[in-house]
Design a protein around this motif. Structure first.
Motif, PDB file in Angstrom:
ATOM      1  N   GLU A 169      37.684  38.702  49.472  1.00  0.00           N
ATOM      2  CA  GLU A 169      38.621  38.473  48.371  1.00  0.00           C
ATOM      3  C   GLU A 169      38.814  36.982  48.096  1.00  0.00           C
ATOM      4  N   ARG A 187      45.528  41.743  47.218  1.00  0.00           N
ATOM      5  CA  ARG A 187      45.549  40.319  47.523  1.00  0.00           C
ATOM      6  C   ARG A 187      46.377  39.558  46.488  1.00  0.00           C
ATOM      7  N   LEU A 236      41.495  43.589  45.693  1.00  0.00           N
ATOM      8  CA  LEU A 236      41.851  42.396  44.923  1.00  0.00           C
ATOM      9  C   LEU A 236      43.271  42.503  44.378  1.00  0.00           C
TER      10      LEU A 236
END
Length: 211
Positions: free
Chosen positions: A57, A125, A122
């Motif tokens: 990521e 994150r 993602l």
């Protein structure tokens, strides 16, 4: 202090790896690309990739550190007579009016957003980045107004909402296929509407003395 040769080479390698990985993610999607494939495309070892980026990521969200302290920088740099909210709104208006890539107003941003939408890791994150930014801002406001000020936590939440709402709007409009200049005009109106919704306590919090 001038950047040394070693530091410059490390920075250039880091940027190169990120660029190679981002190109693959945009082409095939985040989950479909492995670290091994990125290493082959960049002509480096897998260990080299991990030395620069501990997680996959990080290769795509390599500029997240700038996002974490963005609002704090705006607050710390506020002018005399400006409140924390004044500074944040002013800086965001500058970015939007100048059609800046900093707020996603650029060609190709919709491809970036689609990669994120297609990868749960993602999105997770990004949520963590947003939480880090919120905590960073809370700390900045507490430093500016005195340790233990609970109001700082509440105001930080409001200012994080301002930023998050703007970015979500721009991202959605860009994904919908609109031109950056058009989105910029509407985003300025959105910022005016957002300011109208903020209460006086938020708008006046952490106002810097004029003398």
């Amino acid at each position: 202090m001038a950047e040394g040769l070693r530091e410059r080479k490390k920075r250039q390698t880091r940027q190169y790896l990120s660029d190679v990985a981002t190109g693959l993610f945009l082409e095939r999607g985040f989950d479909a690309v492995t670290i091994a494939e990125i290493a082959r495309a960049a002509d480096v070892s897998v260990n080299t990739v991990y030395n620069y980026f501990p997680a996959k990521e990080d290769l795509f969200l390599d500029r997240s550190r700038g996002v974490v302290d963005r609002l704090s920088r705006y607050v710390r740099g506020r002018d005399k007579g400006e409140s924390a909210a004044d500074a944040v709104l002013r800086e965001l208006r500058i970015q939007v009016e100048s059609v800046s890539p900093t707020v996603g107003l650029m060609e190709g941003y919709e491809r970036f957003m689609r990669v994120i939408e297609g990868a749960d890791s993602l999105k997770a994150r990004l949520w963590h980045v947003q939480q880090e930014a919120l905590q960073h801002l809370e700390g900045t406001l507490q430093e500016e107004c005195g340790d233990g000020d609970r109001t700082a936590i509440l105001v930080a939440g409001q200012l994080a909402w301002v930023h998050g709402t703007l970015m979500a709007y721009i991202g959605g409009e860009m994904v919908a296929g609109r031109k950056a200049a058009e989105v910029s005009r509407d985003a300025l109106v959105l910022l005016d509407d957002i300011e109208d919704l903020l209460g006086e306590k938020v708008l006046n919090y952490a106002r810097r003395a004029t003398e």
